[in-house]
Structures are given as structure tokens and as C-alpha cells.
Design an enzyme around this catalytic site. Structure first.
Site, mmCIF file in Angstrom:
data_model
loop_
_atom_site.group_PDB
_atom_site.id
_atom_site.type_symbol
_atom_site.label_atom_id
_atom_site.label_comp_id
_atom_site.label_asym_id
_atom_site.label_seq_id
_atom_site.Cartn_x
_atom_site.Cartn_y
_atom_site.Cartn_z
ATOM 1 C CG ASN A 17 -1.878 1.118 1.281
ATOM 2 O OD1 ASN A 17 -1.818 2.028 0.449
ATOM 3 N ND2 ASN A 17 -2.782 1.087 2.239
ATOM 4 N NE ARG A 74 -6.251 1.813 -0.318
ATOM 5 C CZ ARG A 74 -6.249 3.085 0.051
ATOM 6 N NH1 ARG A 74 -5.133 3.674 0.413
ATOM 7 N NH2 ARG A 74 -7.360 3.764 0.068
ATOM 8 C CG HIS A 127 -13.146 3.380 3.469
ATOM 9 N ND1 HIS A 127 -13.954 4.326 4.060
ATOM 10 C CD2 HIS A 127 -11.890 3.678 3.837
ATOM 11 C CE1 HIS A 127 -13.209 5.176 4.740
ATOM 12 N NE2 HIS A 127 -11.944 4.800 4.619
ATOM 13 C CG LEU A 135 -18.436 3.843 11.799
ATOM 14 C CD1 LEU A 135 -19.337 3.868 13.041
ATOM 15 C CD2 LEU A 135 -18.952 4.836 10.754
ATOM 16 N N GLY A 136 -13.702 4.920 10.847
ATOM 17 C CA GLY A 136 -12.330 5.159 11.314
ATOM 18 C C GLY A 136 -12.082 6.641 11.225
ATOM 19 N N GLY A 188 -11.096 8.044 8.536
ATOM 20 C CA GLY A 188 -11.943 8.207 7.356
ATOM 21 C C GLY A 188 -13.136 7.293 7.594
ATOM 22 N NE ARG A 226 -10.863 12.612 3.606
ATOM 23 C CZ ARG A 226 -10.592 11.305 3.734
ATOM 24 N NH1 ARG A 226 -11.490 10.472 4.210
ATOM 25 N NH2 ARG A 226 -9.424 10.841 3.366
ATOM 26 N N GLY A 235 -11.428 1.574 13.151
ATOM 27 C CA GLY A 235 -11.028 2.026 14.496
ATOM 28 C C GLY A 235 -12.167 2.332 15.452
ATOM 29 C CD GLU A 295 -9.029 -1.217 4.272
ATOM 30 O OE1 GLU A 295 -8.538 -0.980 5.392
ATOM 31 O OE2 GLU A 295 -9.395 -0.320 3.493
#
Ligand code: ADP
Length: 400
Positions: A7, A91, A180, A209-210, A212, A241, A332, A386
Site C-alpha cells: 500500500n 492497493r 474503502h 468508522l475510522g 476516514g 473531513r 477504528g 483490507e
């Protein structure tokens, strides 16, 4: 079969080697500060001390060479030669409209990743550099691109089209893509498996829900809708964000503060979310929770607004699917914050008969049913993986 999963970010590179026979991670590591003074590689093998290489890594190519050196090192390595790696899974952030699934990299695929630089300006160039570095470091090994946007390509036009002039879709591919995707794909399929749902008709909500954050709805493993859009800025309230805002806010702040559109977009990406709502307390949800517990009103509101937004999306997506069989929490916050899970499911979705079992819900980071036996909808905590999903796709394509 050993798969190397990579990644690549603009100045970082994360890697894992996964033994696909056992699904064990045999080593993993992180390279930081590529192209910046102070480059560092930290290589981790389960049960051993970390191995650190600190030397100049001006390019991703050099970083990949040092990853090869670390994994084959006589003392700290896990394989005796690079020949023991069967393929590399990468990725890749943005596949544009071209890629609906993972693919073995060839010159055409690289050209298409390059064509998507405008759509993923921070990630796609780095992802391509990682691929090219592996081609040079391990000639002849298959490289597979796994796109974060593939899962969202399952959406129908009514979900992915924005109500803006058609020419922007035709000329510039402006549409909802969703991100995601690897996580949503992995978790939704895992949910179908462990909940014993019908793989063709299961209606699944995944709340990733992390820092991001995004939500997806899928029927039979095919994405119906997802909350991130052309970019990862849309949708939920995140660490930094904003998620959904009235687009007119951008012009309004530009005019009031004499800022450019790019500057305001930067604020919406990097200085908003719970960080912005609390006037900069933190982008980390743990700090926001502590501040709220200590009586900080803005932190309390930020947490309430975050949970409210998650629940609103769940409600909308349950309507989009005309039902829901299973709700999953991951990443997270989703894997650690039992209060968010409880509030979303009961305070807002309680009318559906969703019930959380408090004892089951008192859990972190492990696969677990957390709904009560008499809940109308099964709710799971399902840690995302992932890297494993990237390795699984890579194995499948390489095996043919
Ligand atoms: P990303 O991959 O998007 O960077 P992660 O999935 O690693 O994000 O999630 C990071 C977030 O998870 C952080 O904001 C962190 O505060 C949050 N988190 C971790 N543990 C907890 C916890 N116990 N309660 C609430 N949030 C938590």
C-alpha cells in the site's frame, strides 16, 4: 502461496507478506519519509524484535529494494529469496469507471491508472510508482491492482449519478465512486458467511468508522449505495473531513475570507470533521470522547453529530434496500466504540426492532455478534482486513 501486499502513499509504503495456505501474516512493515530526509523502514516479524533500516530512500524503487532486503535478511528475514513470493497485490485508490474488479497489471492497466491521476492526485501516482518499483525489483512476478473504487462500481445510475449537467459525467467522469471498497467488500461478504445469509439476496449495511469513515449498502454482495463520492470527502463526519455540506458554503467562505476554492477544499478535507467542530481539540475520536466526558460542549456535540449522521445514512440505506438483514461495524471507531454502536442501533434504529446485547457489545476488535437474540436485525462487530482481501483477490487472479 505467499503474497506480498503493498500500500504505497506519496511518502510512505506499508507491506505485509501473507501465507495464503494458513492466512498468517508472516511479516509486515512500514517505510516512512520516502523522498524526504530521515527515511526509515520498520520491519516486524511476529514474536521477534523490530528490525529498523535508516538510510536514504529517495524513491519508491529504493524503498521496495530495501523491503526486499529486509524480508530476505539472514537474521530478520522470513524468506530465503524473493522467489518465495508468488505475486504482489497493490492497493490502488482510484480505478475510474474502467475497473469494476481487481486485475493483473499490464501496460494498459498502468496507462489506465495514470489516466486516473486527476481523480486520485495524492494516491494514484504513488500506487503506480509502487507497481513500477516491484516490476523492476522482481521482474516477471505478477502484480495485481486492487482498486478502492471497484466495490462502488456495482451501483446503479440512480445511486451514482449526481444531479448536475450530464456533460460533466461524459467529459470528466464526475460520478459517485465510493472508497474503502476493499473493506466494504471484505466485511459484507464475511457478514454473509458468518451470519449464514443467502449470498444472492442478503441485505447488508457496513459502517466503516475510522479516521476516514463511510457506509455501504449491498444486496447479495453488490453495492447499492455508498456514502463517499467522487472523492472521499462526501458523506459521514470524519476525523478531519466535513462529509456532506451545502456546496454553497464553499463560495460563501471564499467570499467572506478571501480564500480560493482550493484553500477552502483543503479546510474541508484537513481541518473539519470532529477536529474542526471542536476548534481543533483532536481528529482522534478517543480524545474527543475524553473531552466530552470532561464536559467540553463542542466535543459532546461533535460526537452526537457523528453518531446522528451515521444513523441517518443507515436509515437512508435501509430504505434504499427496502430492508436490512445485517448491520456491521468495522474500523477504528466501529471496532472499539461500544457507545457509538449502541446509540446508532437503539437510539435511532430501535424502531426497526434492532436490539443490542450489552454484554456481547462489550468487546473490541474481534468478530462477534453483538445484537440480542430477539433483535430483528443481526448486528456484528467485524474487524476489517483490507490486506487479506487484497491478497485473496491476488491469489485468485494469479491462480487463474
Ligand atoms: P484510518 O484507517 O482511517 O486512519 P482507523 O480505522 O485506524 O482509521 O481508525 C482510527 C480511529 O479509531 C481514531 O480516530 C481512533 O481514535 C479511533 N479509535 C480507536 N480506539 C477507539 C476507542 N476505544 N474509542 C473510540 N475511538 C477509537
Amino acid at each position: 502461496m505467499n503474497i506480498l501486499v503493498l500500500n504505497c502513499g506519496s511518502s510512505s509504503l506499508k507491506y505485509q507478506i501473507i501465507n495464503m495456505d494458513t492466512k498468517d501474516v508472516i511479516c509486515k512493515g512500514l517505510v516512512e519519509r520516502i523522498g524526504i530526509e530521515g527515511s526509515k523502514l520498520t520491519h516486524k516479524v511476529p514474536g521477534k524484535d523490530n528490525y529498523v533500516i535508516e538510510e536514504a530512500m529517495p524513491t519508491h524503487k529504493r524503498a521496495v529494494e530495501l523491503v526486499m532486503a529486509a524480508i530476505t535478511d539472514a537474521d530478520h528475514g522470513v524468506i530465503s529469496s524473493v522467489d518465495e513470493i508468488d505475486a504482489i497485490g497493490h492497493r490502488v485508490l482510484h480505478g475510474g469507471q474502467k475497473f469494476t474488479k481487481s486485475i493483473v497489471v499490464n501496460e494498459d492497466v498502468k496507462a489506465a491508472i495514470r489516466e486516473c491521476f486527476d481523480l486520485g492526485p495524492l494516491h494514484n501516482p504513488a500506487n503506480l510508482m509502487g507497481i513500477e518499483a516491484c516490476e523492476l525489483a522482481m521482474p516477471g512476478k505478477p502484480n495485481v491492482a486492487v482498486f478502492d473504487t471497484s466495490f462502488g462500481m456495482g451501483m446503479e445510475p440512480k445511486a451514482f449519478r449526481y444531479a448536475i449537467p450530464l456533460e460533466y459525467l461524459n467529459k470528466y467522469s464526475v460520478r459517485r465512486y465510493g472508497f474503502h471498497g476493499t473493506s466494504h467488500d471484505y466485511v459484507s461478504h464475511r457478514a454473509i458467511e458468518i451470519a449464514g445469509l443467502d449470498p444472492k439476496t442478503a441485505k447488508v449495511l457496513v459502517c466503516h468508522l475510522g479516521n476516514g469513515a463511510s457506509i455501504s449498502a449491498s444486496i447479495g454482495g453488490v453495492c447499492v449505495d455508498t456514502s463517499m463520492g467522487l472523492t472521499p470527502l462526501e458523506g459521514l463526519i470524519m476525523g478531519t473531513r466535513s462529509g456532506d455540506v451545502d456546496p454553497a458554503i464553499i463560495q460563501y467562505i471564499c467570499n467572506k475570507e478571501g480564500k480560493t476554492v482550493n484553500e477552502v477544499l483543503d479546510i474541508l478535507n484537513k481541518k473539519s470533521g470532529v477536529y474542526g467542530m471542536t476548534n481543533g481539540i483532536s481528529s482522534d475520536f478517543r480524545d474527543i470522547e475524553i473531552a466530552a466526558e470532561n464536559g467540553n460542549k463542542d466535543a459532546e456535540i461533535a460526537l452526537e453529530a457523528f453518531r446522528y449522521r451515521v444513523a441517518k445514512y443507515c436509515g437512508a440505506y435501509i430504505a434504499a434496500m427496502n430492508g436490512v438483514d445485517c448491520i456491521c461495524f468495522t474500523a477504528g471507531v466501529g471496532e472499539n466504540d461500544k457507545v457509538t454502536r449502541k446509540i446508532v442501533c437503539e437510539q435511532y434504529l430501535g424502531y426497526l426492532g434492532v436490539k443490542i446485547d450489552d454484554e456481547r457489545n462489550n468487546v473490541r476488535g474481534q468478530e462477534k455478534l453483538i445484537s440480542a437474540d430477539d433483535s430483528t436485525v443481526k448486528v456484528y462487530l467485524l474487524p476489517t482486513n483490507e490486506e487479506l482481501k487484497i491478497a485473496m483477490d491476488t491469489e485468485e487472479l494469479v491462480k487463474g
